[in-house]
Motif scaffolding. Structure first.
Motif, PDB file in Angstrom:
ATOM      1  N   THR A  97       0.964  -1.235   0.064  1.00 49.95           N
ATOM      2  CA  THR A  97      -0.142   0.220  -0.112  1.00 49.95           C
ATOM      3  C   THR A  97       1.330   1.274  -0.431  1.00 49.95           C
ATOM      4  N   ILE A  98       0.311   2.300  -1.101  1.00 49.89           N
ATOM      5  CA  ILE A  98       1.429   3.953  -0.667  1.00 49.89           C
ATOM      6  C   ILE A  98       0.091   4.956  -0.267  1.00 49.89           C
ATOM      7  N   GLU A  99       1.388   5.378   0.447  1.00 53.60           N
ATOM      8  CA  GLU A  99       0.560   6.376   0.823  1.00 53.60           C
ATOM      9  C   GLU A  99       1.349   8.142   0.670  1.00 53.60           C
ATOM     10  N   THR A 100       1.693   8.939   0.545  1.00 46.97           N
ATOM     11  CA  THR A 100       2.088  10.248   0.710  1.00 46.97           C
ATOM     12  C   THR A 100       1.217  11.231   1.395  1.00 46.97           C
ATOM     13  N   GLY A 127      15.802  14.570  -8.726  1.00 44.26           N
ATOM     14  CA  GLY A 127      14.549  13.576  -8.160  1.00 44.26           C
ATOM     15  C   GLY A 127      13.957  14.847  -7.409  1.00 44.26           C
ATOM     16  N   ASP A 128      12.905  14.896  -7.717  1.00 48.55           N
ATOM     17  CA  ASP A 128      11.733  15.718  -7.369  1.00 48.55           C
ATOM     18  C   ASP A 128      10.666  14.817  -7.198  1.00 48.55           C
ATOM     19  N   ASN A 129      10.500  13.419  -7.453  1.00 46.88           N
ATOM     20  CA  ASN A 129       9.153  12.652  -7.513  1.00 46.88           C
ATOM     21  C   ASN A 129       9.422  11.325  -7.595  1.00 46.88           C
ATOM     22  N   ALA A 130       8.504  11.161  -5.974  1.00 45.81           N
ATOM     23  CA  ALA A 130       9.168   9.588  -5.346  1.00 45.81           C
ATOM     24  C   ALA A 130       8.793   8.920  -6.267  1.00 45.81           C
ATOM     25  N   ARG A 131       7.724   9.004  -6.525  1.00 42.45           N
ATOM     26  CA  ARG A 131       6.225   8.035  -7.652  1.00 42.45           C
ATOM     27  C   ARG A 131       7.016   7.469  -8.564  1.00 42.45           C
ATOM     28  N   ASP A 132       8.206   7.930  -8.863  1.00 45.90           N
ATOM     29  CA  ASP A 132       9.361   7.813 -10.623  1.00 45.90           C
ATOM     30  C   ASP A 132       9.822   6.079 -10.059  1.00 45.90           C
ATOM     31  N   ASP A 133       9.475   5.926  -8.981  1.00 51.83           N
ATOM     32  CA  ASP A 133      10.679   5.264  -8.240  1.00 51.83           C
ATOM     33  C   ASP A 133       9.987   3.963  -7.667  1.00 51.83           C
ATOM     34  N   ASP A 134       8.898   4.259  -7.680  1.00 49.08           N
ATOM     35  CA  ASP A 134       7.652   2.476  -7.080  1.00 49.08           C
ATOM     36  C   ASP A 134       8.151   1.158  -6.880  1.00 49.08           C
ATOM     37  N   ALA A 135       8.888   1.220  -8.346  1.00 46.77           N
ATOM     38  CA  ALA A 135       9.063  -0.197  -8.044  1.00 46.77           C
ATOM     39  C   ALA A 135      10.616  -1.021  -7.633  1.00 46.77           C
ATOM     40  N   TYR A 136      11.198   0.007  -6.818  1.00 48.20           N
ATOM     41  CA  TYR A 136      12.387   0.369  -6.449  1.00 48.20           C
ATOM     42  C   TYR A 136      11.780  -0.038  -4.919  1.00 48.20           C
ATOM     43  N   HIS A 137      11.253   1.050  -4.314  1.00 48.70           N
ATOM     44  CA  HIS A 137      10.610   1.554  -3.643  1.00 48.70           C
ATOM     45  C   HIS A 137       9.612   0.033  -2.803  1.00 48.70           C
ATOM     46  N   ILE A 170       4.035  17.033   5.751  1.00 54.98           N
ATOM     47  CA  ILE A 170       3.951  17.405   6.674  1.00 54.98           C
ATOM     48  C   ILE A 170       4.677  19.207   6.884  1.00 54.98           C
ATOM     49  N   PRO A 171       3.824  19.958   7.593  1.00 54.59           N
ATOM     50  CA  PRO A 171       3.635  20.678   7.712  1.00 54.59           C
ATOM     51  C   PRO A 171       5.163  21.342   7.445  1.00 54.59           C
ATOM     52  N   ARG A 172       5.749  21.921   7.169  1.00 57.89           N
ATOM     53  CA  ARG A 172       7.034  22.824   7.571  1.00 57.89           C
ATOM     54  C   ARG A 172       6.396  23.969   8.267  1.00 57.89           C
ATOM     55  N   ALA A 173       7.917  24.776   8.881  1.00 56.80           N
ATOM     56  CA  ALA A 173       8.092  25.989  10.051  1.00 56.80           C
ATOM     57  C   ALA A 173       7.391  26.912   9.218  1.00 56.80           C
ATOM     58  N   ASP A 174       8.059  26.757   8.111  1.00 57.10           N
ATOM     59  CA  ASP A 174       7.653  27.887   6.877  1.00 57.10           C
ATOM     60  C   ASP A 174       6.427  28.529   6.453  1.00 57.10           C
ATOM     61  N   ARG A 175       5.412  27.177   7.065  1.00 53.98           N
ATOM     62  CA  ARG A 175       3.712  26.818   6.341  1.00 53.98           C
ATOM     63  C   ARG A 175       4.144  25.931   4.444  1.00 53.98           C
ATOM     64  N   THR A 176       5.083  26.297   4.013  1.00 54.72           N
ATOM     65  CA  THR A 176       4.810  24.297   2.987  1.00 54.72           C
ATOM     66  C   THR A 176       4.848  23.361   3.679  1.00 54.72           C
ATOM     67  N   GLU A 177       4.943  22.413   2.769  1.00 48.50           N
ATOM     68  CA  GLU A 177       5.198  21.178   3.198  1.00 48.50           C
ATOM     69  C   GLU A 177       6.269  20.200   2.315  1.00 48.50           C
ATOM     70  N   LEU A 178       5.760  19.235   3.598  1.00 50.73           N
ATOM     71  CA  LEU A 178       7.333  18.173   3.238  1.00 50.73           C
ATOM     72  C   LEU A 178       6.665  16.668   2.392  1.00 50.73           C
ATOM     73  N   GLU A 179       6.580  16.347   1.300  1.00 50.98           N
ATOM     74  CA  GLU A 179       6.009  14.785   0.992  1.00 50.98           C
ATOM     75  C   GLU A 179       6.682  13.802   1.331  1.00 50.98           C
ATOM     76  N   VAL A 180       6.073  12.974   2.218  1.00 52.41           N
ATOM     77  CA  VAL A 180       6.666  11.611   2.389  1.00 52.41           C
ATOM     78  C   VAL A 180       5.824  10.464   1.896  1.00 52.41           C
ATOM     79  N   VAL A 181       6.752   9.167   0.905  1.00 52.24           N
ATOM     80  CA  VAL A 181       5.212   8.973   0.504  1.00 52.24           C
ATOM     81  C   VAL A 181       6.195   7.248   1.029  1.00 52.24           C
ATOM     82  N   LEU A 182       4.890   6.830   1.981  1.00 57.61           N
ATOM     83  CA  LEU A 182       5.086   5.879   2.985  1.00 57.61           C
ATOM     84  C   LEU A 182       4.643   3.853   1.929  1.00 57.61           C
ATOM     85  N   TYR A 183       5.694   3.146   2.068  1.00 59.52           N
ATOM     86  CA  TYR A 183       5.285   2.759   1.397  1.00 59.52           C
ATOM     87  C   TYR A 183       5.526   0.997   2.331  1.00 59.52           C
TER      88      TYR A 183
END
Length: 323
Positions: free
Chosen positions: A57-60, A99-109, A63-76
Motif C-alpha cells: 500500500t502506498i500513502e503520501t 529527483g523531485d518525485n518519489a513515485r518515479d521510483d515506485d518499483a524500487y521502493h 508534513i507541515p514545515r515551519a515556513d508553512r510549506t509541506e514536506l512530502e514523504v511517501v510510505l510503502y
C-alpha cells in the motif's frame, strides 16, 4: 571513459557500454542542471507507468514545515501487516540536485519494502540550488521525527527506524543522523550510506583519478556542491549538516553500513567516513566492491555484483531493524 570497460566487471561493462553517454564519455553531465532535469522528465514521460503491486500500500504524507510549506514523504507498506513494522527512511540519489518525485521510483521502493518486510519512507527532500544546504537535511530530520512521534498512527515501531541514503542522498541521511544525535531525539537503529556524496572539498585520492570518472567527473561533483553550498563553496563556513564529511565528532551515531565502488570519484570519502566512524567507536560494516562503478546496483540491477551487494545490505538492515 575510453578503456574503462576492460577494468569493469563484465556484466557492468556490458551495461555501461549500452547506456547513452555525455560528451565527456561519462553517464551524467551536471553542467546544465535545469536542462538535465527537463531531459529526465521528458524521458520519464515516454515510459509506461509501472503497474501497481497489490502486495504494497502506498500513502503520501504531507508534513507541515515551519515556513508553512509541506514536506512530502511517501510510505510503502507491505499489505496485510496489521502490527507495527520497522521502517527505513530513504534519501534518493541525484547529487542533491535531481529527483523531485518519489513515485518515479515506485518499483524500487516497493521491492525494498517487500524484501525487507518493513515500511519504506521515501523523503522528497528539497533540492539545490533552489534550497541550499542544510535544507535537505532539515527535511530529513522533520521526516524522521514525525514518524517517531506519529509511529502509532502509521503502525511503525518508533525504536526500529533506520536512515539510508544513496549517492547524493547520503549527505542528508548522514546529516539527519547528526541532527538527531545533537538534538537528543530518539536514536535511529541504523544508518546506511551507499556510495555517498559527503565531502564538498573533493580532496580524496579517488576524486582525482581519471579512471574513476565513469558516472560523473570531479567537475560534475564540484558543480553539484556549488549548487548545494552557493558562495560557501571553497570556504571554511560549511557546517557538517551541509557536508557531513566535514564532521569532526562522529561519536554516538548508529550502527552504519557503507558501500563504495572501486571506480567512483566518491570512493575514498566514503571509506574515510567509515574509518572515522570506527575510530569514534561506531560499529561499521564497510564494503568496497571491486570492478564496480558508482551506483552499479541501479545501472546494472540484474548483475551478479548488484545481487551480491543487495543481499549483503539487506542482511545488515534485517539485523539492525529486526534485532
Amino acid at each position: 571513459m575510453p578503456g574503462i570497460n576492460d577494468a569493469l566487471d563484465p556484466e557492468l561493462a556490458t551495461a555501461f557500454a549500452a547506456m547513452p553517454k555525455a560528451a565527456n564519455g561519462t553517464l551524467l553531465d551536471l553542467s546544465d542542471i535545469p536542462g538535465l532535469r527537463a531531459r529526465m522528465r521528458a524521458a520519464r514521460a515516454h515510459l509506461a507507468p509501472a503497474p501497481a503491486d497489490p502486495r504494497v500500500t502506498i500513502e503520501t504524507l504531507r508534513i507541515p514545515r515551519a515556513d508553512r510549506t509541506e514536506l512530502e514523504v511517501v510510505l510503502y507498506r507491505p499489505a496485510g501487516a496489521g502490527h507495527a513494522l520497522p521502517a527505513l527512511v530513504w534519501f534518493h540519489a541525484g547529487a542533491q540536485v535531481l529527483g523531485d518525485n518519489a513515485r518515479d521510483d515506485d518499483a524500487y521502493h516497493t521491492a525494498l519494502a517487500l524484501d525487507l518486510g518493513r515500511v519504506l519512507a521515501a523523503v522528497v527532500y528539497r533540492l539545490a540550488p533552489e534550497t541550499p544546504a542544510p535544507g535537505a537535511a532539515e527535511d530529513g530530520y522533520l521526516a524522521y521525527t514525525h514518524l517517531v512521534e506519529h509511529a502509532a498512527e502509521h503502525r511503525i515501531d518508533p525504536h526500529r527506524i533506520g536512515l539510508a541514503g544513496a549517492s547524493g542522498g547520503g549527505a542528508p541521511a548522514a546529516a539527519t543522523a547528526l541532527m538527531v544525535r545533537d538534538r537528543h531525539a530518539v536514536r535511529p537503529c541504523s544508518l546506511s550510506l551507499l556510495y555517498p556524496m559527503l565531502d564538498d572539498r573533493l580532496e580524496s585520492p579517488s576524486s582525482f583519478e581519471a579512471v574513476s570518472e565513469v558516472v560523473f567527473t570531479r567537475t560534475d561533483m564540484r558543480l553539484a556542491w556549488a549548487a548545494v553550498l552557493g558562495d560557501r563553496l571553497d570556504t571554511d563556513d560549511v557546517h557538517p549538516y551541509s557536508a557531513p564529511g566535514r564532521a569532526t565528532d562522529l561519536a554516538g551515531l548508529p550502527d552504519t553500513f557503507v558501500a563504495v565502488a572501486q571506480f567512483d570519484v566518491l570512493r575514498d570519502e566514503g571509506i574515510d567516513f567509515a574509518r572515522r566512524l570506527t575510530a569514534a567507536g561506531v560499529p561499521v560494516d564497510l564494503h568496497l566492491y571491486a570492478r564496480a562503478f558508482h551506483a552499479w546496483d541501479r545501472f546494472a540491477a540484474t548483475s551478479a555484483l548488484a545481487r551480491s551487494f543487495e543481499q549483503t545490505w539487506h542482511a545488515f538492515l534485517r539485523r539492525s531493524l529486526h534485532g
